[in-house]
Motif scaffolding. Structure first.
Motif, PDB file in Angstrom:
ATOM      1  N   ASP A  44     -26.313 -30.181  -9.409  1.00 16.67           N
ATOM      2  CA  ASP A  44     -27.754 -30.427  -9.303  1.00 16.67           C
ATOM      3  C   ASP A  44     -28.437 -29.338  -8.476  1.00 16.67           C
ATOM      4  O   ASP A  44     -29.494 -28.819  -8.845  1.00 16.67           O
ATOM      5  N   LEU A  47     -28.452 -25.895 -10.393  1.00 16.43           N
ATOM      6  CA  LEU A  47     -29.382 -25.898 -11.519  1.00 16.43           C
ATOM      7  C   LEU A  47     -30.828 -25.892 -11.040  1.00 16.43           C
ATOM      8  O   LEU A  47     -31.682 -25.202 -11.617  1.00 16.43           O
ATOM      9  N   ALA A  48     -31.116 -26.641  -9.981  1.00 15.32           N
ATOM     10  CA  ALA A  48     -32.478 -26.658  -9.441  1.00 15.32           C
ATOM     11  C   ALA A  48     -32.867 -25.276  -8.931  1.00 15.32           C
ATOM     12  O   ALA A  48     -33.999 -24.812  -9.134  1.00 15.32           O
ATOM     13  N   HIS A  51     -33.460 -22.968 -11.932  1.00 20.37           N
ATOM     14  CA  HIS A  51     -34.677 -23.358 -12.641  1.00 20.37           C
ATOM     15  C   HIS A  51     -35.922 -22.874 -11.894  1.00 20.37           C
ATOM     16  O   HIS A  51     -36.865 -22.367 -12.501  1.00 20.37           O
ATOM     17  N   ARG A  52     -35.922 -23.030 -10.587  1.00 19.96           N
ATOM     18  CA  ARG A  52     -37.109 -22.693  -9.802  1.00 19.96           C
ATOM     19  C   ARG A  52     -37.283 -21.188  -9.617  1.00 19.96           C
ATOM     20  O   ARG A  52     -38.400 -20.677  -9.656  1.00 19.96           O
ATOM     21  N   ARG A 107     -30.923 -31.955 -16.807  1.00 13.54           N
ATOM     22  CA  ARG A 107     -31.461 -30.790 -16.085  1.00 13.54           C
ATOM     23  C   ARG A 107     -30.872 -29.501 -16.650  1.00 13.54           C
ATOM     24  O   ARG A 107     -31.560 -28.488 -16.790  1.00 13.54           O
ATOM     25  N   MET A 108     -29.585 -29.533 -16.989  1.00  8.41           N
ATOM     26  CA  MET A 108     -28.947 -28.360 -17.574  1.00  8.41           C
ATOM     27  C   MET A 108     -29.525 -28.071 -18.952  1.00  8.41           C
ATOM     28  O   MET A 108     -29.808 -26.913 -19.298  1.00  8.41           O
ATOM     29  N   SER A 110     -32.476 -28.827 -20.068  1.00 11.72           N
ATOM     30  CA  SER A 110     -33.883 -28.427 -19.993  1.00 11.72           C
ATOM     31  C   SER A 110     -34.116 -27.227 -19.078  1.00 11.72           C
ATOM     32  O   SER A 110     -35.266 -26.863 -18.808  1.00 11.72           O
ATOM     33  N   LEU A 111     -33.042 -26.595 -18.604  1.00 16.88           N
ATOM     34  CA  LEU A 111     -33.158 -25.393 -17.792  1.00 16.88           C
ATOM     35  C   LEU A 111     -34.022 -24.365 -18.512  1.00 16.88           C
ATOM     36  O   LEU A 111     -33.983 -24.249 -19.738  1.00 16.88           O
ATOM     37  N   ARG A 112     -34.779 -23.591 -17.764  1.00 13.78           N
ATOM     38  CA  ARG A 112     -35.702 -22.636 -18.386  1.00 13.78           C
ATOM     39  C   ARG A 112     -34.990 -21.473 -19.076  1.00 13.78           C
ATOM     40  O   ARG A 112     -35.638 -20.685 -19.775  1.00 13.78           O
ATOM     41  N   TRP A 224     -37.792 -18.541 -23.286  1.00 13.02           N
ATOM     42  CA  TRP A 224     -38.219 -19.879 -22.837  1.00 13.02           C
ATOM     43  C   TRP A 224     -38.937 -20.606 -23.970  1.00 13.02           C
ATOM     44  O   TRP A 224     -38.643 -21.777 -24.255  1.00 13.02           O
ATOM     45  N   GLN A 228     -37.855 -24.050 -25.975  1.00  8.18           N
ATOM     46  CA  GLN A 228     -38.757 -25.198 -26.056  1.00  8.18           C
ATOM     47  C   GLN A 228     -38.952 -25.634 -27.508  1.00  8.18           C
ATOM     48  O   GLN A 228     -38.905 -26.826 -27.828  1.00  8.18           O
TER      49      GLN A 228
END
Length: 286
Positions: A44, A47-48, A51-52, A107-108, A110-112, A224, A228
């Motif tokens: 977590d 990945l956070a 992503h950020r 989260r993985m 939907s990672l950017r 990205w 999407q």
């Protein structure tokens, strides 16, 4: 190589970011890279961060030892995590526990940035949940996949039964889910679960990193947008997806990016594109 020392010390993984490619390695081979509470916390966190920050443009996940991962650490449920089936309150709490675990692999997904899983040996139980959330899967010839949960008297509950039918024929999903049989790598390739097979783990990892570098050379915002659009189309009708595509393209279209990509192709050079903007949570503001 990007400095990752600002991350908390990792015990289940190692992370390196080189030339805008992140490489996350499961590194508890003595425990067959099983998933216990620290695994979920660390994944977590990583990945956070990815992503950020926008510092990486692709992520490769690989592993060490005999197996990619033997799945959930079963002793977890006898110790660190209480599974109370004796009351409605306890069973309700199970729902929230599972929702929290599911969110990590979501989260993985939907990672950017795109995620490439490099799989060797056994990919068992929760590990199947994990790799089905990746964009691309490479495997060694000796790899196998197993929906292990049915063999221990439970239903796979962290994403396999929801994502796998989007990847391979439903009949094969049911066969694996009902029997707990192993799906060997050649059959996984034939049914579309993996993109390519390799004779050695080293060759597979080289290919995964090469693919990640190829992705990283494209305009990050276009990658990205592509991710999407593909995910939206997977879960919606063609008409809805075409409408979403129009909104998406209108939001991210860049004459400069297109011109730079064309000039780079003509000049036989890599394009120069800005990274994705770093993200900040609203609650972190002043």
């Amino acid at each position: 190589m990007t400095d990752t020392t600002d991350l908390p010390a990792l015990t289940c993984f190692s992370l390196a970011i080189t030339d805008q490619v992140a490489h996350l390695v499961l590194n508890r081979p003595e425990a067959l890279n099983t998933m216990h509470p620290a695994f979920w916390r660390e994944l977590d966190t990583v990945l956070a961060r990815l992503h950020r920050s926008g510092e990486a443009r692709a992520l490769v996940i690989s592993s060490t030892g005999k197996h990619f991962s033997a799945g959930m650490a079963l002793d977890t449920f006898g110790g660190a995590i209480a599974m109370d089936d004796q009351s409605p309150e306890g069973r309700a709490a199970l729902f929230d526990l599972l929702t929290d675990m599911q969110a990590t692999f979501t989260r993985m997904e939907s990672l950017r940035i795109p995620v490439i899983a490099a799989i060797h040996g056994g990919c068992i139980g929760g590990a199947v949940d994990m790799v089905t959330a990746a964009c691309i899967r490479y495997a060694t010839q000796d790899a196998f996949f197993c929906i292990q949960e049915i063999n221990i008297g439970m239903v796979a509950d962290v994403g396999t039964l929801q994502r796998l039918p989007k990847l391979i024929p439903l009949g094969i999903v049911k066969e694996l889910a009902y029997t707990g049989r192993r799906l060997p790598a050649p059959r996984a390739l034939a049914c579309g679960l993996v993109n390519e097979l390799f004779d050695t783990q080293a060759a597979m990892l080289d290919a995964a990193l090469a693919c990640a570098r190829e992705i990283a050379a494209k305009p990050p915002v276009a990658i990205w947008g592509t991710k999407q659009a593909v995910h939206y189309a997977r879960d919606h009708s063609v008409d809805d997806s075409l409408r979403q595509m129009g909104w998406l393209q209108g939001a991210i279209w860049s004459n400069r990016h297109v011109g730079e990509a064309v000039d780079a192709m003509r000049g036989r050079r890599e394009g120069a594109f800005p990274p994705l903007a770093p993200l900040q949570r609203f609650s972190d503001g002043e």
